[in-house]
Design a protein around this motif. Structure first.
Motif, mmCIF file in Angstrom:
data_model
loop_
_atom_site.group_PDB
_atom_site.id
_atom_site.type_symbol
_atom_site.label_atom_id
_atom_site.label_comp_id
_atom_site.label_asym_id
_atom_site.label_seq_id
_atom_site.Cartn_x
_atom_site.Cartn_y
_atom_site.Cartn_z
ATOM 1 N N ILE A 208 0.834 -1.208 0.000
ATOM 2 C CA ILE A 208 0.000 0.000 0.000
ATOM 3 C C ILE A 208 0.870 1.259 0.000
ATOM 4 N N ARG A 209 1.992 1.207 0.702
ATOM 5 C CA ARG A 209 2.890 2.374 0.757
ATOM 6 C C ARG A 209 3.398 2.755 -0.630
ATOM 7 N N MET A 210 3.517 1.773 -1.488
ATOM 8 C CA MET A 210 4.019 2.028 -2.842
ATOM 9 C C MET A 210 2.902 2.326 -3.835
ATOM 10 N N THR A 211 1.643 2.334 -3.347
ATOM 11 C CA THR A 211 0.500 2.544 -4.229
ATOM 12 C C THR A 211 0.180 4.024 -4.351
ATOM 13 N N SER A 212 0.123 4.512 -5.559
ATOM 14 C CA SER A 212 -0.276 5.903 -5.794
ATOM 15 C C SER A 212 -1.768 5.927 -6.081
ATOM 16 N N ILE A 213 -2.449 6.907 -5.536
ATOM 17 C CA ILE A 213 -3.899 7.011 -5.701
ATOM 18 C C ILE A 213 -4.256 8.325 -6.370
ATOM 19 N N GLU A 214 -5.330 8.301 -7.120
ATOM 20 C CA GLU A 214 -5.821 9.509 -7.760
ATOM 21 C C GLU A 214 -6.674 10.291 -6.770
ATOM 22 N N HIS A 226 -4.145 11.721 4.175
ATOM 23 C CA HIS A 226 -3.319 12.124 3.047
ATOM 24 C C HIS A 226 -2.144 12.976 3.511
ATOM 25 N N ALA A 227 -2.354 13.708 4.589
ATOM 26 C CA ALA A 227 -1.297 14.555 5.104
ATOM 27 C C ALA A 227 -0.250 13.739 5.842
ATOM 28 N N ALA A 228 -0.614 12.561 6.333
ATOM 29 C CA ALA A 228 0.310 11.721 7.059
ATOM 30 C C ALA A 228 1.250 11.036 6.077
ATOM 31 N N SER A 229 2.284 10.396 6.641
ATOM 32 C CA SER A 229 3.221 9.661 5.808
ATOM 33 C C SER A 229 2.507 8.481 5.165
ATOM 34 N N ALA A 234 -1.335 4.090 5.362
ATOM 35 C CA ALA A 234 -1.643 2.701 5.022
ATOM 36 C C ALA A 234 -2.129 1.928 6.239
ATOM 37 N N ILE A 235 -1.478 2.141 7.382
ATOM 38 C CA ILE A 235 -1.859 1.441 8.619
ATOM 39 C C ILE A 235 -3.247 1.866 9.074
ATOM 40 N N ILE A 236 -3.506 3.181 9.035
ATOM 41 C CA ILE A 236 -4.815 3.692 9.462
ATOM 42 C C ILE A 236 -5.920 3.109 8.582
ATOM 43 N N SER A 262 -14.099 4.949 -2.117
ATOM 44 C CA SER A 262 -13.695 6.288 -1.706
ATOM 45 C C SER A 262 -13.277 6.331 -0.235
ATOM 46 N N VAL A 263 -13.715 5.354 0.542
ATOM 47 C CA VAL A 263 -13.342 5.286 1.961
ATOM 48 C C VAL A 263 -11.957 4.664 2.117
ATOM 49 N N TYR A 264 -11.667 3.663 1.275
ATOM 50 C CA TYR A 264 -10.379 2.978 1.346
ATOM 51 C C TYR A 264 -9.699 3.049 -0.035
ATOM 52 N N PRO A 265 -9.276 4.216 -0.469
ATOM 53 C CA PRO A 265 -8.732 4.351 -1.837
ATOM 54 C C PRO A 265 -7.466 3.525 -2.072
ATOM 55 N N ARG A 266 -6.583 3.440 -1.083
ATOM 56 C CA ARG A 266 -5.344 2.671 -1.260
ATOM 57 C C ARG A 266 -5.643 1.179 -1.288
ATOM 58 N N LEU A 267 -6.466 0.733 -0.360
ATOM 59 C CA LEU A 267 -6.826 -0.684 -0.336
ATOM 60 C C LEU A 267 -7.573 -1.080 -1.608
ATOM 61 N N TYR A 268 -8.381 -0.174 -2.103
ATOM 62 C CA TYR A 268 -9.164 -0.485 -3.297
ATOM 63 C C TYR A 268 -8.254 -0.763 -4.491
ATOM 64 N N GLN A 269 -7.149 -0.030 -4.586
ATOM 65 C CA GLN A 269 -6.201 -0.277 -5.667
ATOM 66 C C GLN A 269 -5.593 -1.675 -5.559
#
Length: 318
Positions: A208-214, A226-229, A234-236, A262-269
């Protein structure tokens, strides 16, 4: 899928049930067509469905279960027909007891094979879970049932051994482990080992850390991620997902994720890459079987063009 299916297709090749198969081979003077007509006549006299008996085929999934289940359902007509034909072929009472036990044991393999062979549902995340359920079912059957015949005990031991050989390391596969975790029907409960869950959790965080989201509109309470690292975000996101209630087993996880992308954009990818429907040979084999039923002796003059059209309509009519 091919990995899941291969675990269920070999249960019919046990020596104990090859013995049952051999006992069904007629060695009397009655011809097969005469015996079949007598069986159908007996079924009608006993107000039973007029059905042919089935024979197991090593390359056909669940064919041993189908054979034994059909034979057991026709026990009375079969016994009466054999007596009427004065055949030297017979099944003793202990044979019928073994058949009854075998059908009960193999039923779970039949159900799992049907579910795994689905063409329109996610199946990768279910393989490890269902293999453990099958193993547990067989073990519980041995513990629960009294006076299990020796042949059935050997059958159960072979099934347990085969399941362990084929599926015991599945959760060590990163792709499979992440698909289990990302399936809202299972999540942490889908793992038989907590260490495997923790390993899948950490590997998913790294992905997830390496996943870029639109950029997309998000609920206000998640905007701060989004403001966090990337690691914290990813953990949150993953922890919030794990804390949600489980989806019912028969519900579609893909629809669940579509509603929450839209709630989990990184996980969704990651879901788009992990909760896919694997390509299998099942649809092709079904079409081949259907073609064999259509092009029979009475329709041998069908042209290849008409044959193709008939199969196309038959396959897509629903």
């Amino acid at each position: 899928m091919s990995t899941g299916q291969s675990g269920q297709r070999k249960h019919q090749e046990t020596p104990q049930h090859n013995q049952v198969s051999k006992k069904k081979q007629p060695n009397s003077k009655a011809t097969p067509s005469h015996a079949l007509s007598k069986l159908h006549e007996m079924q009608q006299n006993l107000n039973r469905p007029v059905l042919k008996l089935k024979q197991d085929v090593p390359t056909r999934w669940n064919s041993t279960y189908d054979m034994l289940d059909r034979l057991l359902r026709n026990k009375e007509p079969v016994v009466s027909t054999l007596a009427l034909l004065e055949s030297d072929l017979s099944l003793e009472s202990h044979d019928w007891i073994e058949i009854d036990h075998a059908v009960k044991v193999l039923k779970v393999f039949y159900d799992v094979t049907v579910e795994i062979s689905s063409e329109k549902n996610v199946s990768l995340s279910k393989i490890a879970v269902l293999s453990r359920l099958m193993t547990r079912y067989v073990r519980q059957y041995l513990d629960r049932e009294k006076s299990v015949p020796e042949n059935i005990q050997k059958l159960c031991e072979q099934l347990i051994s085969g399941l362990a050989k084929r599926f015991s390391l599945l959760e060590s596969n990163e792709l499979v482990a992440q698909s289990i975790l990302l399936d809202p029907r299972f999540k942490k409960q889908g793992f038989g080992d907590d260490d495997k869950y923790q390993s899948a959790y950490q590997s998913l965080i790294r992905k997830i850390r390496m996943t870029s989201i639109e950029p997309m509109p998000e609920p206000m309470e998640l905007t701060h991620t989004h403001a966090a690292s990337p690691a914290v975000a990813a953990i949150i996101e993953l922890d919030k997902y794990v804390a949600e209630l489980h989806l019912q087993r028969k519900n579609d996880p893909l629809l669940w994720w579509e509603e929450r992308k839209s709630v989990y954009p990184r996980l969704y990818q990651m879901v788009l890459k992990r909760l896919c429907i694997p390509a299998t040979s099942v649809p092709c084999e079904r079409i081949f079987s259907k073609a064999g039923q259509i092009c029979n002796d009475r329709r041998s003059r069908l042209s290849s063009s008409n044959m193709q059209k008939i199969i196309f309509v038959n396959h897509n009519i629903n």
